[in-house]
Design a protein around this motif. Structure first.
Motif, PDB file in Angstrom:
ATOM      1  N   MET A  10       0.845  -1.204   0.000  1.00 11.82           N
ATOM      2  CA  MET A  10       0.000   0.000   0.000  1.00 11.82           C
ATOM      3  C   MET A  10       0.877   1.250   0.000  1.00 11.82           C
ATOM      4  N   LYS A  11       1.854   1.226   0.864  1.00  8.41           N
ATOM      5  CA  LYS A  11       2.737   2.368   0.968  1.00  8.41           C
ATOM      6  C   LYS A  11       3.509   2.550  -0.334  1.00  8.41           C
ATOM      7  N   GLN A  12       3.946   1.389  -0.855  1.00 14.18           N
ATOM      8  CA  GLN A  12       4.662   1.376  -2.124  1.00 14.18           C
ATOM      9  C   GLN A  12       3.803   2.020  -3.224  1.00 14.18           C
ATOM     10  N   PHE A  13       2.546   1.605  -3.203  1.00 19.53           N
ATOM     11  CA  PHE A  13       1.617   2.087  -4.221  1.00 19.53           C
ATOM     12  C   PHE A  13       1.403   3.592  -4.093  1.00 19.53           C
ATOM     13  N   LEU A  14       1.244   4.032  -2.861  1.00 22.22           N
ATOM     14  CA  LEU A  14       0.976   5.455  -2.631  1.00 22.22           C
ATOM     15  C   LEU A  14       2.145   6.311  -3.096  1.00 22.22           C
ATOM     16  N   ARG A  15       3.332   5.723  -3.015  1.00 20.94           N
ATOM     17  CA  ARG A  15       4.485   6.507  -3.408  1.00 20.94           C
ATOM     18  C   ARG A  15       4.428   6.873  -4.887  1.00 20.94           C
ATOM     19  N   TYR A  16       3.871   5.913  -5.664  1.00 14.85           N
ATOM     20  CA  TYR A  16       3.771   6.204  -7.095  1.00 14.85           C
ATOM     21  C   TYR A  16       2.561   7.042  -7.436  1.00 14.85           C
ATOM     22  N   LEU A  17       1.631   7.096  -6.510  1.00 18.19           N
ATOM     23  CA  LEU A  17       0.409   7.838  -6.781  1.00 18.19           C
ATOM     24  C   LEU A  17       0.597   9.299  -6.392  1.00 18.19           C
ATOM     25  N   ASN A  18       0.317  10.141  -7.301  1.00 18.96           N
ATOM     26  CA  ASN A  18       0.434  11.568  -7.035  1.00 18.96           C
ATOM     27  C   ASN A  18      -0.864  12.047  -6.401  1.00 18.96           C
ATOM     28  N   VAL A  19      -0.923  12.005  -5.090  1.00 19.85           N
ATOM     29  CA  VAL A  19      -2.187  12.281  -4.400  1.00 19.85           C
ATOM     30  C   VAL A  19      -2.656  13.704  -4.658  1.00 19.85           C
ATOM     31  N   LYS A  20      -1.701  14.588  -4.757  1.00 20.18           N
ATOM     32  CA  LYS A  20      -2.060  15.990  -4.949  1.00 20.18           C
ATOM     33  C   LYS A  20      -2.918  16.156  -6.201  1.00 20.18           C
ATOM     34  N   GLU A  21      -2.544  15.437  -7.265  1.00 22.94           N
ATOM     35  CA  GLU A  21      -3.288  15.575  -8.503  1.00 22.94           C
ATOM     36  C   GLU A  21      -4.652  14.896  -8.439  1.00 22.94           C
ATOM     37  N   LEU A  22      -4.869  14.093  -7.412  1.00 23.75           N
ATOM     38  CA  LEU A  22      -6.202  13.522  -7.250  1.00 23.75           C
ATOM     39  C   LEU A  22      -7.097  14.454  -6.457  1.00 23.75           C
ATOM     40  N   VAL A  23      -6.496  15.144  -5.487  1.00 22.95           N
ATOM     41  CA  VAL A  23      -7.289  15.994  -4.607  1.00 22.95           C
ATOM     42  C   VAL A  23      -7.594  17.335  -5.272  1.00 22.95           C
TER      43      VAL A  23
END
Lengths: 446, 390
Positions: free
Chosen positions: B1-14
């Motif tokens: 999960m943590k690994q995945f989040l690292r690749y996910l650009n959360v800012k661009e989702l929010v």
């Protein structure tokens, strides 16, 4: 390479008396065919294509003008009156030719894509429809509730005055519409004109309340025509009734008259276009079309020039609108939809943007395709449906063919295909505009 | 999960969700305020008395009681416009070209989706479907609609636009008009030959027609708030797509390439970007969005015909221009504003003009806005300058 060699062969053939012989033969053969077989589409095609040989084959200009006048002023009216359907086709061709020539000034010379050209046509048509009918006295009645015998506001002969008024009003409309968008890139203009076309149609549809200006979707009727003197009909009958085989009625004579009006407008447009093209304004238009920034650098007031082109194009459409209203005696908003605009644009593009003979050819080809070929195809399919014929290989009975397949209703398909194919394979059109050299030497400009 | 989040650009989702919330609430609030003030002003004039005589209700409370429904309807259609407008604006950003045929891509999406649902209905699986299955079927239809529309958009680009890439500006535009006309009649032809009719109605199934209602008292007026499940689906689906698109463009490698191509095609190709592929992807993405918007539109308005693309297409284009063409955030804002404006006009014009002009002018409202925008702010609300030097 085939094209060039064909052109060479054609040029070699097209010398001396060959032109005269071919033109005469074509005109005579076409006229004879149409005269002897008044129901045949093929005969009509042979006849109308004689205009093509008149254009392409080399002959003395005076000879060409003579033959052209004979065709336009004598043979076409006679043949048209003999078979009213032909006159309708010819009238439509001339109306669309005039419209396409008007649009050609805007699209062809100045490079402004106008997708709402019929809006100006509608302005002219509704102008005369309002003043040339009883509509003025219907203002306070909802559509369909007016008392039966209302007077007309103006006499029918005011038609001639309104030809002029429509030119002015349509030009003003064009300028008002053009003002906000002329500073922008061409594709914005395309969308805004498209929108304007729809606005006019929606207004025409809905301005039957609060006061009844346009009579809504039902349209305005009857619209008056200018009076036709008795002696004109008599004269025509005494001259041609022998050839035609029966006496001409007043209604048919009106059709001939409106055909002549359309012809006059066409000649006027060609004249104006040619004169403008040779003038400072025409060169400015070409400059604007080719490169706006360079044109500005040359000191050309491009907004004014664009507006001028827009206004000139619009005024011709307004003129044709008055003509349409009077000739049909009925108009409704549906005559002015987006498809009409695209139809006229397709004619310009098919024939050749900026080329006068090309645009006329485009109008003729598309109108004939529309009125004769597609409808003929529809009738043919209907016949097949009623027969017991079966397509051999796939064993498909024509009877089972869906009644939805009615080619006459698929004009959009036709227009769309023509636009795409022309843009990809021959963007300059069937008869490309001649790019004249404007060199220092005066002789070469001719 | 943590690994995945690292690749996910959360800012661009929010970020896009925040934007959408701000845009929707902001424009809805501004427009509501304007209409309420207008209602207050006109309440004591002839307009107000006319309404009292007719419906026995004051103009202000009439406006107020209708307001929630109008805002919700406006937002629903606004998000549909936004989804279509993004297709226009992306293609414009890359090719500086108005893809006129985009409205027919939308229509094809609507038809494919509706036909899939009708097919499922004839199989008999729709009528007794549970709520969960109903949503599954709807998702399937949306997915197929998207695929069909996206594929069509790419094909159209390959056949009709690519050969004209270096032609003068008006040439591809004219070809696009041709494609638009051709597709309209092709839809009609195919529908006519296969089903014998071209007005299709989306089958009713699931709980999409239910309404969630609530009541609220505000002073003397009772407010009825009703939102249909359909509207929620439309809004949620559109928001999901827009977020995904935003992520694709702003947080992935492909998106970076798209942005590069739209900035400068030639330099982008020098940097090793396959420009043709990126343009195809742009059309694909635009088509996917358009196709989904088509089915959402059909869901909202239930009846479709081969010409439904025309007006939504034009309005979405207006939305794109309003927001600033070539600018994706702008298209979103433009769509929402236009949807709201149009619904406000459609609902209130009749009352405010005492019946002289009503919702029949709704369709041309967009054009008036377009013309006004072009006069006063041709670059749009958020766009760069588009005016040609004059």
């Amino acid at each position: 390479m085939a094209a060039t060699s064909f052109k060479e062969v054609f040029d070699k053939l097209n010398q001396g008396v060959v032109g005269y012989v071919v033109i005469l033969l074509h005109v005579v053969a076409g006229s004879y065919l149409v005269y002897s077989q008044p129901r045949s589409n093929l005969a009509f095609l042979v006849f109308i294509s004689s205009l093509l040989s008149l254009y392409f084959f080399r002959a003395d200009n005076r000879f060409k003008i003579l033959v052209g006048m004979l065709l336009a002023l004598v043979i076409i009216p006679v043949i048209g009156v003999r078979n009213i359907f032909y006159l309708e086709v010819i009238f439509q061709i001339s109306v669309f030719a005039a419209l396409s020539l008007g649009l050609n000034i805007v699209v062809g010379f100045t490079g402004l894509l106008n997708l709402g050209y019929v809006a100006f046509y509608a302005v002219g048509a509704y102008l005369w429809a309002f003043f040339g009918s009883q509509q003025f006295y219907v203002l306070n009645y909802a559509p369909g509730t007016q008392p039966p015998d209302l007077p007309f506001l103006l006499p029918g002969d005011a038609f001639y005055l309104f030809l002029l008024v429509a030119v002015i009003i349509a030009a003003i409309t064009g300028i008002l519409l053009g003002l906000p968008v002329m500073r922008l890139k061409g594709d914005y203009l395309a969308i805004v004109t498209l929108g304007f076309g729809e606005v006019i149609r929606v207004l025409a549809n809905n301005l039957d309340k609060p006061i009844n200006l346009t009579n809504g979707p039902q349209g305005i009727t009857p619209i008056q025509r200018p009076t036709m003197p008795e002696w004109v009909v008599d004269l025509f009958n005494s001259l041609f009734s022998g050839v035609i085989g029966h006496d001409v009625k007043l209604a048919d004579m009106y059709n001939v008259m409106f055909y002549f009006f359309a012809l006059l407008v066409i000649i006027a447009i060609i004249f104006v276009t040619k004169r403008l093209d040779d003038s400072k304004i025409g060169r400015a238009w070409t400059a604007v079309r080719e490169d706006e920034i360079a044109a500005v650098a040359q000191g050309i007031p491009i907004v004014r020039m664009k507006l001028l082109a827009f206004a000139v194009g619009a005024s011709f459409a307004g003129l044709m609108g008055v003509l349409l209203a009077a000739s049909r005696t009925f108009i409704s908003p549906e005559s002015f939809n987006f498809m009409q605009s695209i139809g006229v644009l397709s004619m310009v593009i098919l024939g050749g943007i900026g080329s006068i003979p090309g645009v006329i050819l485009g109008a003729a080809v598309l109108t004939i395709l529309n009125l004769q070929v597609l409808q003929g195809f529809s009738l043919y399919l209907n016949d097949l449906r009623q027969s017991d014929a079966v397509i051999p290989v796939i064993n498909f009975a024509w009877k089972d063919l869906s009644t939805q397949l009615d080619p006459a209703k698929y004009q959009k398909l036709l227009f769309g295909l023509i636009l795409i194919i022309m843009m990809i394979f021959r963007p300059e059109g069937l008869i490309p505009a001649k790019r004249r050299k404007r060199d220092v030497s005066v002789d070469e400009t001719k | 999960m943590k690994q995945f989040l690292r690749y996910l650009n959360v800012k661009e989702l929010v970020r896009p969700i925040g934007q959408m919330l701000a845009f929707s609430l902001g424009s809805a609030a501004v427009m509501s305020a304007i209409i309420l003030v207008l209602a207050l002003v006109l309440d004591k004039t002839a307009v107000g008395t006319a309404l009292v005589n007719k419906l026995n209700v004051s103009l202000f409370s009439y406006t107020l009681s209708n307001l929630p429904q109008v805002v919700i309807d406006g937002l629903t259609i606004g998000f549909v416009y936004a989804a279509i407008a993004l297709g226009y604006t992306m293609v414009y950003g890359v090719l500086q070209f108005i893809n006129f045929a985009h409205s027919e891509i939308f229509a094809v999406g609507a038809f494919v989706g509706v036909e899939v649902l009708i097919f499922l209905q004839t199989l008999g699986v729709l009528s007794g479907a549970s709520v969960f299955m109903a949503y599954a079927y709807l998702s399937l239809a949306i997915l197929l609609a998207m695929l069909a529309a996206g594929g069509l958009a790419v094909t159209v680009e390959k056949i009709a636009y690519r050969p004209l890439r270096n032609a003068p500006r008006l040439v591809p535009l004219t070809a696009a008009i041709g494609v638009s006309f051709l597709l309209q009649d092709l839809i009609r032809l195919v529908e006519g030959l296969t089903t014998g009719q071209f007005n299709r109605i989306i089958p009713t199934f699931g709980n999409f027609d239910d309404r969630i209602t609530g009541k609220m008292t505000l002073g003397a007026t009772k407010l009825f708030i009703g939102i249909s499940v359909k509207s929620i689906i439309v809004i949620v689906a559109a928001v999901l797509m827009l977020v995904a698109l935003n992520y694709l463009v702003n947080a992935t490698k492909v998106g970076k390439a798209i942005r590069a191509v739209s900035q400068d095609m030639r330099t982008a190709s020098l940097m090793g970007i396959n420009v043709n592929r990126i343009i195809s992807i742009t059309f694909l993405v635009g088509g996917l969005l358009g196709g989904a918007a088509g089915l959402l539109y059909a869901l909202k308005f239930t009846r479709i015909d081969p010409f439904i693309g025309f007006f939504p297409g034009i309005k979405a284009f207006t939305a794109a221009v309003l927001g600033g063409i070539g600018n994706m955030t702008g298209a979103l804002l433009g769509g929402i504003i236009l949807g709201l404006l149009e619904t406000f006009a459609g609902s209130y014009l009749g009352v405010f003009t005492m019946g002289a002009a009503g919702s029949e002018y709704k369709d041309i409202f967009a054009f008036s806005i377009l013309i006004l925008v072009l006069i006063f702010r041709p670059q749009g609300l958020m766009g760069k300058n588009v005016g040609q030097k004059a």
